[in-house]
Motif scaffolding. Structure first.
Motif, PDB file in Angstrom:
ATOM      1  N   GLN A  16    -113.024  16.602 -37.508  1.00  0.00           N
ATOM      2  CA  GLN A  16    -112.630  17.863 -36.883  1.00  0.00           C
ATOM      3  C   GLN A  16    -111.169  18.189 -37.182  1.00  0.00           C
ATOM      4  O   GLN A  16    -110.817  19.355 -37.412  1.00  0.00           O
ATOM      5  CB  GLN A  16    -112.855  17.796 -35.376  1.00  0.00           C
ATOM      6  N   LEU A  17    -110.317  17.163 -37.210  1.00  0.00           N
ATOM      7  CA  LEU A  17    -108.907  17.379 -37.517  1.00  0.00           C
ATOM      8  C   LEU A  17    -108.734  17.927 -38.929  1.00  0.00           C
ATOM      9  O   LEU A  17    -107.898  18.825 -39.153  1.00  0.00           O
ATOM     10  CB  LEU A  17    -108.130  16.079 -37.359  1.00  0.00           C
ATOM     11  N   LEU A  18    -109.514  17.430 -39.876  1.00  0.00           N
ATOM     12  CA  LEU A  18    -109.438  17.948 -41.242  1.00  0.00           C
ATOM     13  C   LEU A  18    -109.865  19.416 -41.296  1.00  0.00           C
ATOM     14  O   LEU A  18    -109.239  20.228 -41.988  1.00  0.00           O
ATOM     15  CB  LEU A  18    -110.308  17.103 -42.174  1.00  0.00           C
ATOM     16  N   ILE A  19    -110.932  19.764 -40.579  1.00  0.00           N
ATOM     17  CA  ILE A  19    -111.376  21.160 -40.540  1.00  0.00           C
ATOM     18  C   ILE A  19    -110.298  22.033 -39.909  1.00  0.00           C
ATOM     19  O   ILE A  19    -109.983  23.120 -40.406  1.00  0.00           O
ATOM     20  CB  ILE A  19    -112.705  21.287 -39.777  1.00  0.00           C
ATOM     21  N   ASP A  20    -109.703  21.550 -38.819  1.00  0.00           N
ATOM     22  CA  ASP A  20    -108.646  22.315 -38.156  1.00  0.00           C
ATOM     23  C   ASP A  20    -107.433  22.476 -39.073  1.00  0.00           C
ATOM     24  O   ASP A  20    -106.819  23.557 -39.121  1.00  0.00           O
ATOM     25  CB  ASP A  20    -108.223  21.615 -36.860  1.00  0.00           C
ATOM     26  N   THR A  21    -107.076  21.426 -39.796  1.00  0.00           N
ATOM     27  CA  THR A  21    -105.942  21.495 -40.711  1.00  0.00           C
ATOM     28  C   THR A  21    -106.218  22.484 -41.827  1.00  0.00           C
ATOM     29  O   THR A  21    -105.356  23.297 -42.193  1.00  0.00           O
ATOM     30  CB  THR A  21    -105.638  20.102 -41.303  1.00  0.00           C
ATOM     31  N   ALA A  22    -107.427  22.422 -42.386  1.00  0.00           N
ATOM     32  CA  ALA A  22    -107.805  23.353 -43.447  1.00  0.00           C
ATOM     33  C   ALA A  22    -107.748  24.789 -42.937  1.00  0.00           C
ATOM     34  O   ALA A  22    -107.286  25.699 -43.632  1.00  0.00           O
ATOM     35  CB  ALA A  22    -109.196  23.023 -43.968  1.00  0.00           C
ATOM     36  N   THR A  23    -108.200  25.003 -41.701  1.00  0.00           N
ATOM     37  CA  THR A  23    -108.178  26.340 -41.106  1.00  0.00           C
ATOM     38  C   THR A  23    -106.743  26.839 -40.944  1.00  0.00           C
ATOM     39  O   THR A  23    -106.415  27.970 -41.311  1.00  0.00           O
ATOM     40  CB  THR A  23    -108.889  26.331 -39.743  1.00  0.00           C
ATOM     41  N   SER A  24    -105.879  25.977 -40.403  1.00  0.00           N
ATOM     42  CA  SER A  24    -104.496  26.380 -40.151  1.00  0.00           C
ATOM     43  C   SER A  24    -103.726  26.638 -41.439  1.00  0.00           C
ATOM     44  O   SER A  24    -102.774  27.420 -41.450  1.00  0.00           O
ATOM     45  CB  SER A  24    -103.776  25.308 -39.322  1.00  0.00           C
ATOM     46  N   GLN A  25    -104.130  25.998 -42.535  1.00  0.00           N
ATOM     47  CA  GLN A  25    -103.453  26.185 -43.813  1.00  0.00           C
ATOM     48  C   GLN A  25    -104.074  27.317 -44.637  1.00  0.00           C
ATOM     49  O   GLN A  25    -103.703  27.522 -45.785  1.00  0.00           O
ATOM     50  CB  GLN A  25    -103.456  24.879 -44.605  1.00  0.00           C
ATOM     51  N   GLY A  26    -105.024  28.026 -44.064  1.00  0.00           N
ATOM     52  CA  GLY A  26    -105.595  29.180 -44.735  1.00  0.00           C
ATOM     53  C   GLY A  26    -106.596  28.844 -45.827  1.00  0.00           C
ATOM     54  O   GLY A  26    -106.870  29.685 -46.688  1.00  0.00           O
ATOM     55  N   VAL A  27    -107.161  27.635 -45.784  1.00  0.00           N
ATOM     56  CA  VAL A  27    -108.181  27.269 -46.766  1.00  0.00           C
ATOM     57  C   VAL A  27    -109.408  28.138 -46.543  1.00  0.00           C
ATOM     58  O   VAL A  27    -109.861  28.314 -45.405  1.00  0.00           O
ATOM     59  CB  VAL A  27    -108.556  25.778 -46.642  1.00  0.00           C
ATOM     60  N   GLN A  28    -109.943  28.701 -47.618  1.00  0.00           N
ATOM     61  CA  GLN A  28    -111.129  29.538 -47.483  1.00  0.00           C
ATOM     62  C   GLN A  28    -112.350  28.688 -47.127  1.00  0.00           C
ATOM     63  O   GLN A  28    -112.539  27.599 -47.663  1.00  0.00           O
ATOM     64  CB  GLN A  28    -111.388  30.295 -48.784  1.00  0.00           C
ATOM     65  N   GLU A  29    -113.145  29.183 -46.212  1.00  0.00           N
ATOM     66  CA  GLU A  29    -114.399  28.534 -45.792  1.00  0.00           C
ATOM     67  C   GLU A  29    -114.201  27.063 -45.405  1.00  0.00           C
ATOM     68  O   GLU A  29    -114.851  26.168 -45.954  1.00  0.00           O
ATOM     69  CB  GLU A  29    -115.451  28.649 -46.902  1.00  0.00           C
ATOM     70  N   PRO A  30    -113.337  26.772 -44.445  1.00  0.00           N
ATOM     71  CA  PRO A  30    -113.101  25.365 -44.077  1.00  0.00           C
ATOM     72  C   PRO A  30    -114.309  24.680 -43.461  1.00  0.00           C
ATOM     73  O   PRO A  30    -114.377  23.444 -43.440  1.00  0.00           O
ATOM     74  CB  PRO A  30    -111.941  25.453 -43.079  1.00  0.00           C
TER      75      PRO A  30
END
Length: 199
Positions: A16-30
């Motif tokens: 979940q932390l990786l998904i949240d990090t990807a989301t916060s960094q603007g990664v598309q489709e985290p």
């Protein structure tokens, strides 16, 4: 909480932390992950799905049960998921059984979908040969007119499924390949173990 249960909870929280990090960094489709399935003859298939929730109970996603993946999961209710975030140089793979969720869970998430997506689920049988675009648009318009301002009911084929992990592996990527992999594995006794692997 036992050490084995704590290990599994740690893996879920790490994902979940990786998904949240990807989301916060603007990664598309985290929340996107590759879903691998196989039919009763062990013929494999893979496609991308949207994982709507990562919970201790498992990973929740939705499937049209008349689609290819839906039929495969009915025939062979086991699957694998692979998340990959290029920008983070991280990937996570999971394997486990698939469990159908309740109508209430499916209804809850159906209501969160856009009206356009709800209408499309009714108008376009997934995986069927598509008519021309004009005909597809006409089908959607007819459905909109029929419903008016009423809520779009959930298609009975649109079901909630949950992957129950038995293996979770964190596999950092990168050119140097010196970052340690970590595997969380559920044994036959139900206990989880953690093992560091070479890249």
């Amino acid at each position: 909480m036992t050490n084995q249960e704590a290990s599994y909870q740690q893996a879920v929280e790490r994902l979940q932390l990786l998904i949240d990090t990807a989301t916060s960094q603007g990664v598309q489709e985290p929340h996107a992950a590759a879903l691998a399935t196989a039919d009763r003859y062990a013929h494999p298939s893979v496609r991308m799905v949207y994982v709507v929730a990562v919970e201790e109970a498992g990973l929740l996603f939705f499937v049209n049960m008349e689609s290819g993946k839906g039929q495969q999961l009915l025939d062979n209710p086991r699957a694998a998921l692979c998340f990959f975030w290029r920008e983070l140089q991280e990937q996570v793979t999971l394997e486990g059984d698939i469990q159908m969720q309740s109508i209430e869970v499916a209804d809850e998430y159906w209501r969160k979908r856009s009206r356009a997506a709800q209408l499309a689920a009714w108008a376009f049988p997934q995986g069927a040969a598509a008519p021309d675009k004009a005909e597809l648009r006409q089908q959607v318009r007819q459905l909109e007119q029929t419903l008016g301002f009423e809520a779009v009911p959930r298609s009975p084929n649109w079901c909630a499924l949950r992957l129950l992990p038995e293996r979770i592996e964190f596999w950092p990527s990168g050119w140097q390949r010196v970052r340690e992999r970590t595997r969380y594995l559920k044994g036959e006794d139900g206990h989880w173990t953690v093992e560091a692997l070479t890249p």
